[in-house]
Design a protein around this motif. Structure first.
Motif, PDB file in Angstrom:
ATOM      1  N   LEU A 143       0.855  -1.246  -0.097  1.00  0.00           N
ATOM      2  CA  LEU A 143       0.033   0.028  -0.080  1.00  0.00           C
ATOM      3  C   LEU A 143       0.813   1.429  -0.127  1.00  0.00           C
ATOM      4  CD1 LEU A 143      -2.873  -0.470  -0.274  1.00  0.00           C
ATOM      5  CD2 LEU A 143      -3.366   0.243   2.434  1.00  0.00           C
ATOM      6  N   VAL A 144       1.908   1.167   0.803  1.00  0.00           N
ATOM      7  CA  VAL A 144       2.920   2.333   0.992  1.00  0.00           C
ATOM      8  C   VAL A 144       3.388   2.498  -0.594  1.00  0.00           C
ATOM      9  CG1 VAL A 144       5.041   3.279   1.830  1.00  0.00           C
ATOM     10  CG2 VAL A 144       3.345   2.118   3.291  1.00  0.00           C
ATOM     11  N   PHE A 145       3.946   1.452  -1.242  1.00  0.00           N
ATOM     12  CA  PHE A 145       4.380   1.615  -2.463  1.00  0.00           C
ATOM     13  C   PHE A 145       3.660   2.235  -3.460  1.00  0.00           C
ATOM     14  CE2 PHE A 145       8.150  -1.808  -2.723  1.00  0.00           C
ATOM     15  CZ  PHE A 145       8.727  -1.085  -1.467  1.00  0.00           C
ATOM     16  N   ILE A 146       2.351   1.621  -3.564  1.00  0.00           N
ATOM     17  CA  ILE A 146       1.310   2.232  -4.650  1.00  0.00           C
ATOM     18  C   ILE A 146       1.211   3.637  -4.190  1.00  0.00           C
ATOM     19  CG2 ILE A 146      -1.069   1.814  -5.410  1.00  0.00           C
ATOM     20  CD1 ILE A 146      -1.174  -1.009  -4.750  1.00  0.00           C
ATOM     21  N   GLY A 147       0.826   3.940  -3.037  1.00  0.00           N
ATOM     22  CA  GLY A 147       0.748   5.524  -2.170  1.00  0.00           C
ATOM     23  C   GLY A 147       1.667   6.255  -3.004  1.00  0.00           C
ATOM     24  N   LEU A 148       2.870   5.953  -2.913  1.00  0.00           N
ATOM     25  CA  LEU A 148       4.136   6.786  -3.182  1.00  0.00           C
ATOM     26  C   LEU A 148       4.087   6.902  -4.694  1.00  0.00           C
ATOM     27  CD1 LEU A 148       6.844   5.975  -0.640  1.00  0.00           C
ATOM     28  CD2 LEU A 148       5.275   7.813  -0.749  1.00  0.00           C
ATOM     29  N   TRP A 149       3.677   5.966  -5.513  1.00  0.00           N
ATOM     30  CA  TRP A 149       3.704   5.934  -6.919  1.00  0.00           C
ATOM     31  C   TRP A 149       2.501   6.961  -7.287  1.00  0.00           C
ATOM     32  CZ3 TRP A 149       6.883   4.903 -10.582  1.00  0.00           C
ATOM     33  CH2 TRP A 149       7.828   3.625 -10.264  1.00  0.00           C
TER      34      TRP A 149
END
Ligand SMILES: Nc1ncnc2c1ncn2[C@@H]1O[C@H](COP(=O)(O)OP(=O)(O)OP(=O)(O)O)[C@@H](O)[C@H]1O
Length: 449
Positions: A363-369
């Motif tokens: 979720l963090v990765f997607i959020g930052l993307w």
């Protein structure tokens, strides 16, 4: 009643006839005049009888037709309301109906920048949320076309718009289906002690937060890719994500949405929306696209993970009497680089122990993307759904400058308009943007919460 009347008249007529005949028999004996009077009396009585019978038949028939029409009318109305529900055609409500449904606009369930939302129950027992819009912004025709466009989109993760109540002058009303668990903000941000609890709230467990992320992504993917014309929501934030009785998320509030032709890649529109969720290209007046919704969605993801607002004012550690802006995505970015990602997860979720580290990381990765400054680097909503559901792996996102931090670094009061203008100008030069800001158009960035 009518039968008894006819009966009484008949009896009275026969009795009068008998009396007349007796009187005539006594006074006239069996003369010619006696027979004439008898004949005339019988004729009159027969005529009265016939008239009464015809009238009675006519009344009975009328009653039967009336009741037939009434029941057919009721059936038609039921049929019409049923058809309307399946076809999703918005109903035009009368003001009186809304006044009755909301008990004279008594139960406020929320307040936004454009007006208040009231709970109501329609005549057929349907629970509704009635939004009263006070502003003059939209004309009647524009309001109607927007309402019909929005009402025709249907998805399990979009709140249904039942109808509207329009008048040439504000306020205007939008009637939505009522969603019992209220908005996501109440379920991810800890309530302040001073806040009076008028709405249902609590701490949403990790698995439900993850499901909410999927639900919202599916709703936005539908709006961006599966509708006849592409629809940009333009105000994605926790307040506009509602939770039903099973904590399924439904996206609401298309008040700011924009219909875009499939072949248009970017549109220019005045800045609207809410501080903290607006994509940089919007602030820089570079034209917006569905990628602006994706930016806002990424911001919501980070808020769901951290259980805190992305933009908040905290005590300045160097000078406790002062407050400074804190930009949570920047902290997330730093913690990711330091390998301490779990430190940013909502403390209440961590304490519960029920969370999946891999899901947090994803979720963090997607959020930052999603919050990459360059719109083309942000994934599409279809890709996001695939990533969330594990069909596609997510790579570690590159670091991003987060130019919003430049805006928030100063110790400014966001309600001070002079400071606001000053705050925005250096940012334009920072990012090498040639467009200039008009204070009027930027004001709405700082309205809202
Ligand atoms: N259909 C609904 N069912 C239940 N509650 C609702 C519904 N629609 C809105 N609400 C509640 O009313 C609140 C206010 O909604 P509204 O859309 O007016 O404002 P907002 O989205 O918070 O702000 P703004 O309009 O400024 O973007 C929501 O946060 C939500 O709690």
């Amino acid at each position: 009643m009518e039968d008894r009347k006819v009966h009484t008249i008949a009896v009275i007529s026969v009795i009068s006839l008998i009396i007349v005949i007796i009187i005539c028999r006594v006074s006239l004996k069996l003369s010619k005049a006696f027979f004439l009077i008898c004949g005339a009396s019988i004729a009159i009585i027969l005529a009265v009888f016939s008239c009464l019978l015809i009238r009675q038949r006519y009344n009975n028939r009328r009653k039967v037709l009336e009741s037939q029409l009434k029941s057919e009318g009721r059936e038609l109305r039921i049929e019409y309301s049923f058809l309307r529900k399946i076809a999703g055609v918005p109903t035009k409500f009368r003001y009186k109906e809304l006044e009755e449904a909301t008990d004279d606009f008594q139960a406020v369930i929320g307040k936004g920048s454009s007006g208040s939302v009231f709970k109501g129950i329609l005549n057929d027992g349907t629970s509704v949320a009635v939004k009263r819009i006070n502003g003059e912004e939209r004309g009647e025709r524009e309001f109607r076309s927007e309402v019909s466009a929005i009402a025709s989109v249907q998805h399990v993760n979009l709140v249904r718009l039942f109808g509207y109540c329009n008048s040439p002058t504000p306020p205007r009303y939008l009637v939505y289906e009522f969603i019992p668990n209220g908005s996501l903000d109440c379920w991810i941000f800890p309530m302040k002690q001073t806040t009076t609890r008028t709405r249902r709230c609590g701490c949403l467990p990790w698995n439900l937060r993850y499901n909410v992320a999927i639900d919202v992504a599916k709703a936005l993917s539908y709006l961006h890719h599966d509708c006849r014309s592409r629809i940009l929501h333009l105000d994605v934030k926790p307040e506009n994500i509602l939770l039903d009785e099973n904590y399924k998320a439904l996206v609401t509030d298309f008040g700011l949405s924009k219909l875009v032709g499939k072949d248009e890649s970017q549109v220019m529109t005045t800045i609207r929306g809410t501080r903290g969720y607006l994509a940089p290209e919007w602030l820089l007046e570079r034209g917006i696209s569905e990628k602006s919704d994706i930016y806002s969605y990424g911001m919501v993801l980070l808020e769901m993970i951290g259980g805190r607002r992305n933009v908040s004012k905290v005590e300045d550690p160097r000078d406790k009497s002062k407050k400074k802006w804190e930009f949570f995505p920047k902290i997330v970015n730093e913690k990711l680089r330091e390998g301490k990602l779990m430190e940013i997860v909502d403390k209440r979720v961590v304490e519960s122990g029920n969370f999946d580290e891999n899901e947090v990381k994803r979720l963090v990765f997607i959020g930052l993307w999603c919050i990459q400054e360059k719109p083309r680097l942000r994934p599409s909503m279809v890709e996001i759904v695939d990533m969330l559901e594990g069909r596609v792996s997510v790579e570690e996102p590159p670091g991003t400058r987060m130019i919003l931090v430049d805006m928030l670094a100063d110790d400014e009061d966001p309600t001070d308009h002079n400071n606001l203008a000053r705050l925005l100008t250096p940012m334009s030069s920072n990012v090498d943007c040639t467009s200039t800001y008009s204070l009027g158009s930027t004001m709405s960035i700082f309205s809202g919460r």
